[in-house]
Scaffold this motif. Structure first.
Motif, short mmCIF file in Angstrom:
data_model
loop_
_atom_site.label_atom_id
_atom_site.label_comp_id
_atom_site.label_asym_id
_atom_site.label_seq_id
_atom_site.Cartn_x
_atom_site.Cartn_y
_atom_site.Cartn_z
N GLY A 372 68.13 28.84 6.01
CA GLY A 372 68.63 29.09 7.35
C GLY A 372 68.79 30.56 7.70
O GLY A 372 69.30 30.89 8.78
N GLY A 373 68.36 31.45 6.83
CA GLY A 373 68.44 32.87 7.11
C GLY A 373 67.28 33.35 7.96
O GLY A 373 66.27 32.66 8.11
N ALA A 374 67.43 34.53 8.51
CA ALA A 374 66.38 35.12 9.34
C ALA A 374 65.79 36.32 8.62
O ALA A 374 66.51 37.23 8.22
CB ALA A 374 66.95 35.54 10.69
N ALA A 375 64.47 36.30 8.45
CA ALA A 375 63.79 37.41 7.77
C ALA A 375 62.39 37.55 8.33
O ALA A 375 61.79 36.56 8.77
CB ALA A 375 63.74 37.15 6.26
N GLU A 376 61.88 38.76 8.32
CA GLU A 376 60.52 38.97 8.80
C GLU A 376 59.82 40.00 7.93
O GLU A 376 60.46 40.92 7.39
CB GLU A 376 60.52 39.44 10.25
N PRO A 377 58.50 39.88 7.77
CA PRO A 377 57.74 40.88 7.02
C PRO A 377 57.50 42.12 7.89
O PRO A 377 57.15 42.00 9.07
CB PRO A 377 56.43 40.16 6.71
N ILE A 378 57.72 43.29 7.32
CA ILE A 378 57.40 44.54 8.01
C ILE A 378 56.70 45.47 7.01
O ILE A 378 56.57 45.15 5.83
CB ILE A 378 58.68 45.24 8.56
N ARG A 379 56.25 46.61 7.48
CA ARG A 379 55.63 47.61 6.61
C ARG A 379 56.65 48.70 6.31
O ARG A 379 57.41 49.13 7.17
CB ARG A 379 54.41 48.25 7.28
N ALA A 380 56.67 49.15 5.06
CA ALA A 380 57.56 50.25 4.65
C ALA A 380 56.96 50.90 3.41
O ALA A 380 55.97 50.39 2.85
CB ALA A 380 58.97 49.75 4.38
N SER A 381 57.56 51.99 3.00
CA SER A 381 57.01 52.75 1.87
C SER A 381 57.94 52.70 0.68
O SER A 381 59.14 52.97 0.79
CB SER A 381 56.78 54.21 2.28
N ALA A 382 57.37 52.39 -0.48
CA ALA A 382 58.08 52.49 -1.75
C ALA A 382 57.93 53.90 -2.29
O ALA A 382 57.06 54.66 -1.86
CB ALA A 382 57.52 51.48 -2.75
N LYS A 383 58.78 54.26 -3.24
CA LYS A 383 58.74 55.59 -3.86
C LYS A 383 58.70 55.45 -5.37
O LYS A 383 59.15 54.46 -5.94
CB LYS A 383 59.97 56.40 -3.46
N VAL A 384 58.19 56.49 -6.02
CA VAL A 384 58.14 56.47 -7.49
C VAL A 384 59.53 56.64 -8.06
O VAL A 384 59.96 55.92 -8.95
CB VAL A 384 57.18 57.55 -8.01
N GLY A 385 60.29 57.65 -7.59
CA GLY A 385 61.64 57.89 -8.10
C GLY A 385 61.62 58.59 -9.44
O GLY A 385 60.58 59.00 -9.96
N GLY A 386 62.80 58.74 -10.02
CA GLY A 386 62.93 59.38 -11.32
C GLY A 386 62.48 60.83 -11.33
O GLY A 386 62.13 61.38 -12.38
N GLY A 387 62.49 61.48 -10.17
CA GLY A 387 62.06 62.88 -10.12
C GLY A 387 60.57 63.05 -10.27
O GLY A 387 60.11 64.14 -10.63
N ALA A 388 59.78 62.02 -9.97
CA ALA A 388 58.33 62.11 -10.13
C ALA A 388 57.63 61.87 -8.79
O ALA A 388 58.08 61.05 -7.99
CB ALA A 388 57.84 61.09 -11.15
N LEU A 389 56.54 62.60 -8.56
CA LEU A 389 55.69 62.41 -7.38
C LEU A 389 56.49 62.28 -6.09
O LEU A 389 56.43 61.27 -5.38
CB LEU A 389 54.81 61.16 -7.59
N PRO A 390 57.25 63.32 -5.72
CA PRO A 390 58.15 63.20 -4.58
C PRO A 390 57.45 63.00 -3.24
O PRO A 390 58.08 62.50 -2.30
CB PRO A 390 58.92 64.53 -4.61
N LEU A 391 56.18 63.39 -3.13
CA LEU A 391 55.48 63.25 -1.86
C LEU A 391 54.74 61.93 -1.72
O LEU A 391 54.25 61.60 -0.64
CB LEU A 391 54.49 64.41 -1.67
N LEU A 392 54.64 61.19 -2.80
CA LEU A 392 53.86 59.96 -2.77
C LEU A 392 54.64 58.84 -2.10
O LEU A 392 55.77 58.54 -2.46
CB LEU A 392 53.49 59.54 -4.20
N GLU A 393 54.03 58.21 -1.12
CA GLU A 393 54.60 57.04 -0.46
C GLU A 393 53.64 55.87 -0.65
O GLU A 393 52.46 55.96 -0.32
CB GLU A 393 54.85 57.31 1.03
N LEU A 394 54.15 54.79 -1.19
CA LEU A 394 53.36 53.61 -1.48
C LEU A 394 53.64 52.56 -0.41
O LEU A 394 54.57 51.78 -0.51
CB LEU A 394 53.70 53.08 -2.88
N GLU A 395 52.81 52.57 0.63
CA GLU A 395 53.05 51.66 1.75
C GLU A 395 52.69 50.23 1.35
O GLU A 395 51.75 49.99 0.60
CB GLU A 395 52.23 52.09 2.96
N GLY A 396 53.46 49.29 1.89
CA GLY A 396 53.19 47.89 1.61
C GLY A 396 54.14 46.99 2.37
O GLY A 396 55.02 47.45 3.11
N PRO A 397 53.97 45.68 2.20
CA PRO A 397 54.84 44.73 2.91
C PRO A 397 56.22 44.64 2.27
O PRO A 397 56.35 44.67 1.04
CB PRO A 397 54.09 43.40 2.75
N VAL A 398 57.25 44.58 3.08
CA VAL A 398 58.61 44.33 2.61
C VAL A 398 59.22 43.26 3.51
O VAL A 398 58.69 42.94 4.58
CB VAL A 398 59.50 45.59 2.61
#
Length: 461
Positions: A372-398
């Motif tokens: 009964g919850g409401a949710a929808e797929p959208i596009r967003a960017s994941a990150k590597v984190g841990g102080g690595a590849l700060p400019l990299l954005e991994l776009e995908g569905p969330v």
């Protein structure tokens, strides 16, 4: 009696009506010390509520039982990472591959040949379990594993220049590596003397040469700015040129990129390149892009590695048997690059195909909507984190979840308090769940947890 006196009297009466700690503890089925602690917690919390003006009755026994149940939970426990941050420092950095988990469990079950040569029966070295693998994978003459990346840099500096001699470093590489630990402070603790050259954006070969002309330079330190990038009017000296200047080079490459064929890693300095250039010691972490346990790895020229191995600090920062077992298993996977990309979670997440992510996001959304919850797929960017590849954005569905009546902060808190805990990220008043940092099974569990939390919110109403 005035109104204020009457109110104070009422509060005093409600406080006096609370049971004693011993009386409430006697009604709990638990060892006495645990029962007393749970009872005291429940009663103290109610006292604060009464002093703040709370009225009515509460079930103190139920509260004490809840406190008792909470006390029995481990403090360090499993979390489902739906943030999209792959190497999430607060969540333990790299999740271990199955082979590493199995190796760790096998060694933890009993005794192990940590420092025993089974063939001869003589005492052996714990480094023997990983040194050959590190040499094979990096091309280094020798290798050493310690307990974390910062320790590797500290040991390298102490071993090569800890007698007060100079280490030359570019001003553009005097980085802070997280937790307020800064390269100048690490070098100072090693006993070496730091000599800065160049500027924050441009350091030339001539800057290093002038410093070397002054004599008493024991090493050159190169630090990869893993958690930031300087762009525009910039210049730096490449590792091959630095290695040709004479003194041994300590190259802190940061996250430890060993994998071949992963496009996302193209901006990370390869460990093998620094080794082939002739760096004395190349330092990198085990629990970031390598995808293994917390560890600091030093590979390079045999004389430099031997100096690090013989230094007193090596004992203080040595790697333990559990991390060593997981590290060995992870390194073995790298012998087969395709298998490494398939079985090491960090590499798999970096390289996850769009259809796989979309299918996982769909399962997440369906589980939430079934409840009964409401949710929808959208596009967003994941990150590597841990102080690595700060400019990299991994776009995908969330999956963006509508939080319900109590709001997104309350939903996030409910999920963190669950078993297993689920951590997502908050954006524009909704909770985002990123399938990139979840396995298929974890996505099912996270969807069920969100559904339960939304149902509890609706039930409270």
């Amino acid at each position: 009696m005035g109104r204020g006196d009457a109110a104070a009297h009422a509060v005093s009466e409600r406080l006096r009506s609370l049971p004693s700690v011993e009386r409430l503890a006697a009604r709990l089925e638990a060892p006495h010390a645990l029962a007393v602690a749970a009872a005291r917690e429940a009663i103290e919390a109610r006292r604060e509520e009464v002093r703040a003006g709370a009225e009515g009755e509460v079930d103190l026994l139920e509260r004490a039982r809840a406190a008792l149940s909470g006390a029995e939970l481990p403090s360090l426990r499993r979390v489902l990472n739906a943030t999209g941050v792959i190497v999430h420092t607060n969540l333990g950095r790299a999740p271990l591959p199955g082979a590493a988990r199995d190796a760790l469990a096998a060694v933890a079950e009993g005794y192990a040949n940590l420092e025993l040569d089974l063939a001869s029966g003589a005492r052996g070295s714990r480094q023997a379990h990983v040194e050959g693998l590190l040499r094979e994978l990096t091309g280094a003459e020798a290798a050493l594993a310690v307990n974390n990346g910062a320790a590797a840099v500290l040991l390298a500096a102490a071993a090569l220049a800890g007698d007060g001699r100079a280490i030359v470093v570019s001003r553009g590489q005097l980085v802070e590596i997280g937790g307020s630990f800064r390269i100048p402070e690490v070098v100072a603790q090693s006993g070496a003397r730091l000599v800065e050259v160049g500027t924050t954006n441009r350091t030339r070969l001539a800057d290093y040469e002038r410093a070397l002309a002054g004599g008493d330079v024991a090493a050159i330190l190169r630090v990869h700015p893993s958690n930031f990038r300087t762009v525009g009017f910039v210049e730096q000296v490449e590792i091959e040129t630095l290695c040709g200047l004479g003194p041994p080079v300590i190259d802190d490459v940061g996250s430890g990129a060993l994998a071949a064929g992963v496009a996302a890693l193209r901006d990370e300095p390869p460990v093998r390149r620094s080794v082939l250039a002739g760096a004395g010691l190349v330092c990198f972490s085990g629990d970031k892009l390598l995808g293994g346990p917390q560890a600091g790895l030093l590979v390079g020229r045999a004389p430099a590695v031997e100096r690090a191995r013989a230094h007193p600090l090596a004992r203080a920062v040595r790697i333990d048997k559990l991390a060593l077992a997981a590290l060995e298993a992870t390194l073995r996977l790298y012998r087969d690059p395709e298998r490494a990309r398939r079985e090491i979670p960090v590499l798999r997440m970096l390289d996850a195909p769009e259809p796989e992510l979309a299918a996982r996001a769909g399962r997440l959304r369906e589980a939430i909507e079934r409840a009964g919850g409401a949710a929808e797929p959208i596009r967003a960017s994941a990150k590597v984190g841990g102080g690595a590849l700060p400019l990299l954005e991994l776009e995908g569905p969330v999956v963006a979840v509508e939080p319900g009546r109590d709001g997104v902060d309350a939903l996030a808190a409910r999920l963190r308090a669950g078993e297993p805990a689920v951590v997502g990220r908050v954006q524009d008043g909704r909770l985002l769940l990123d399938p990139r940092t979840l396995t298929d099974d974890e996505a099912e569990a996270a969807g069920a947890a969100v559904a339960a939390a939304l149902a509890a919110d609706a039930g409270d109403g």
